[in-house]
Design a protein around this motif. Sequence first.
Motif: not given
Length: 136
Positions: A43-46, A93-94, A99-100, A106-107
Amino acid sequence: MTQKFLLSFWVLFLSISVYGQEKQFVGGGVSVQRTLDLQAHYWKKHKMFKTLGWTSLLAGVGGVGYGLFSDTSQDKAIGVLICGGCLVLVSVPMFGLTRSNKQKARSFSLQGRSLVLPLPNGSVSYRPGLSLCLNF
């Protein structure tokens, strides 16, 4: 001109650094905290990539607009136009990385645990239980 540049630099810098802060949870259950810690990295990277994507897109659109419609010399206008176009291209690309990382955060899992049930006489009963976990 330099005041506008410094103001836009500080706005961009502060908007990026806001999402770098860690949140401290007060209270809460141990199992809830453990589940949140598992997904906190993604989530932090998102959030970071989302902020970088929007910042570079808006700065790039501003640069392209300034390069197309400015009355300054031709060399400066072309330089700003090229830099703005590169920032717009960098934002693509950001958003893909945003999105990835959101999908990784999510799990969906099925877990088996012991449920703790208090009894009327003050003792505790442990029963097997099945839980469906959706983390998003």
